[in-house]
Write a protein that holds these residues in place. Sequence first.
Motif, mmCIF file in Angstrom:
data_model
loop_
_atom_site.group_PDB
_atom_site.id
_atom_site.type_symbol
_atom_site.label_atom_id
_atom_site.label_comp_id
_atom_site.label_asym_id
_atom_site.label_seq_id
_atom_site.Cartn_x
_atom_site.Cartn_y
_atom_site.Cartn_z
ATOM 1 N N PRO A 104 -28.989 10.465 22.445
ATOM 2 C CA PRO A 104 -27.546 10.659 22.681
ATOM 3 C C PRO A 104 -26.684 11.099 21.365
ATOM 4 O O PRO A 104 -27.371 11.240 20.158
ATOM 5 C CB PRO A 104 -27.054 9.333 22.785
ATOM 6 N N GLU A 151 -23.571 11.701 18.855
ATOM 7 C CA GLU A 151 -22.909 10.837 18.082
ATOM 8 C C GLU A 151 -21.611 10.236 18.828
ATOM 9 O O GLU A 151 -21.586 9.371 19.040
ATOM 10 C CB GLU A 151 -22.339 11.347 16.804
ATOM 11 N N GLN A 165 -21.636 10.223 22.329
ATOM 12 C CA GLN A 165 -22.166 9.333 23.615
ATOM 13 C C GLN A 165 -22.756 8.117 22.837
ATOM 14 O O GLN A 165 -22.564 7.158 23.504
ATOM 15 C CB GLN A 165 -23.493 10.203 23.965
ATOM 16 N N GLN A 166 -23.324 7.919 21.549
ATOM 17 C CA GLN A 166 -23.605 6.886 21.047
ATOM 18 C C GLN A 166 -22.555 5.872 21.056
ATOM 19 O O GLN A 166 -22.661 4.596 21.107
ATOM 20 C CB GLN A 166 -24.303 6.972 20.039
ATOM 21 N N ASP A 216 -22.140 2.188 22.449
ATOM 22 C CA ASP A 216 -21.979 1.148 21.700
ATOM 23 C C ASP A 216 -20.850 0.343 22.160
ATOM 24 O O ASP A 216 -21.044 -1.222 21.916
ATOM 25 C CB ASP A 216 -21.736 1.484 20.056
#
Length: 195
Positions: free
Chosen positions: A64, A66, A68-69, A73
């Motif tokens: 993913p 950044e 998308q992460q 999260d």
Amino acid sequence: MNILHIDSAITGDASVSRKLTADIVARLKAANPDATTTYRDLNKGVPAIDTAWFQAVRVAPESPTEAQQALIDVSDAYLKEVQDADVLVIGLPVYNFTLTAQLKNWLDQISRAGVSFRYTEAGPEGLLKGKRAIIAYAAAGTPFGSDLDHASGYLRHMLGFLGITDVTFVPADRLAFDRDAGLARAQEALEQIAA
């Protein structure tokens, strides 16, 4: 016992659902002094799911970005709170005959195929089993369980879809017509809850 305490009312200190959730949590903790509580105020904002969320969380790329992460999260954090909980105490204020947008957004964030539910040959299976939910329902004019109540049935269905089938309601309804009677009904239901 791990308690997840969720509020979503926009009315601050005047909120009946917030008072009821606090009373429910206090009752649980009095009977279970070692209980831990995680508090989440959804009124502070829950991101709505969108195409970017779907691409990040549901399509789940192996690497993913950044951005998308960050979306993953957020969703993971909401879901972990539910996974870690034994009991969910959820405030359900009714606005315009249904649940708050924040509560709907939270349900969307935790409804994750393969994580909180899965599809089988026999149909969908909830993966958040073995949990209990106690719902503080508060409505000015919408009678609990009536044809006008599009909140409680939906929330019960969604929790069941995720595997949470032990659901109890503490309803304070028709508060605009007879506040004292509505609060008395809620208190009676509260006293019936086995802590």
